[in-house]
Design a protein around this motif. Structure first.
Motif, PDB file in Angstrom:
ATOM      1  N   THR A 114      -5.401   5.782  -6.331  1.00  6.84           N
ATOM      2  CA  THR A 114      -6.459   5.414  -7.277  1.00  6.84           C
ATOM      3  C   THR A 114      -6.131   4.040  -7.864  1.00  6.84           C
ATOM      4  O   THR A 114      -4.988   3.770  -8.226  1.00  6.84           O
ATOM      5  N   GLU A 127      -6.350  12.656  -6.624  1.00  6.01           N
ATOM      6  CA  GLU A 127      -6.123  11.919  -7.864  1.00  6.01           C
ATOM      7  C   GLU A 127      -7.444  11.537  -8.510  1.00  6.01           C
ATOM      8  O   GLU A 127      -8.468  11.415  -7.839  1.00  6.01           O
ATOM      9  N   SER A 128      -7.373  11.306  -9.804  1.00  4.77           N
ATOM     10  CA  SER A 128      -8.522  10.806 -10.545  1.00  4.77           C
ATOM     11  C   SER A 128      -8.027  10.074 -11.787  1.00  4.77           C
ATOM     12  O   SER A 128      -6.861  10.230 -12.180  1.00  4.77           O
TER      13      SER A 128
END
Length: 122
Positions: free
Chosen positions: A116, A6-7
């Motif tokens: 995140t 994820e980002s």
């Protein structure tokens, strides 16, 4: 091995926007549903939104009209566009996907990203 990465998390003011991305990689045969969950401190993990391989979506009532989930099947990616963010949206957001691996295409398994952090604060 399959991985979800994820980002896109971060700190944003109330009313602001963020876009989360999640990409699946590894020995993937097919991906069924993909989605986003979140967990706030002291609370259970909850479903935020998900999307089927055909594009059908569903949302938690608390985010309807503010969040949009989408996916790019060619990139094995799922996205979460979050608008009109509120302090109560603060949580760790996790990507989830139901994936069949090449070594066992008849069987699917749930995979999770590492999470995140999304913080909504002035």
């Amino acid at each position: 091995q399959v991985q979800l990465v994820e980002s896109g998390g971060g700190l944003v003011q109330p009313g602001g926007s963020l876009r989360l991305s999640c990409v699946a990689s590894g020995s993937i045969f097919s991906i069924n549903a993909m989605g986003w969950y979140r967990q706030a401190p002291g609370k259970e993990r909850e479903l935020v939104a998900d999307i089927t391989s055909g594009g059908a979506t569903s949302y938690a009532n608390s985010v309807k009209g503010r969040f949009t989930v989408s996916r790019d099947n060619d990139k094995n990616a799922v996205y979460l566009q979050m608008n009109s963010l509120r302090p109560e949206d603060t949580a760790v957001y996790y990507c989830n996907a139901d994936i069949s691996e090449r070594r066992s295409p008849w069987y699917s398994h749930d995979y999770w990203g590492q999470g995140t952090q999304v913080t909504v604060s002035s």
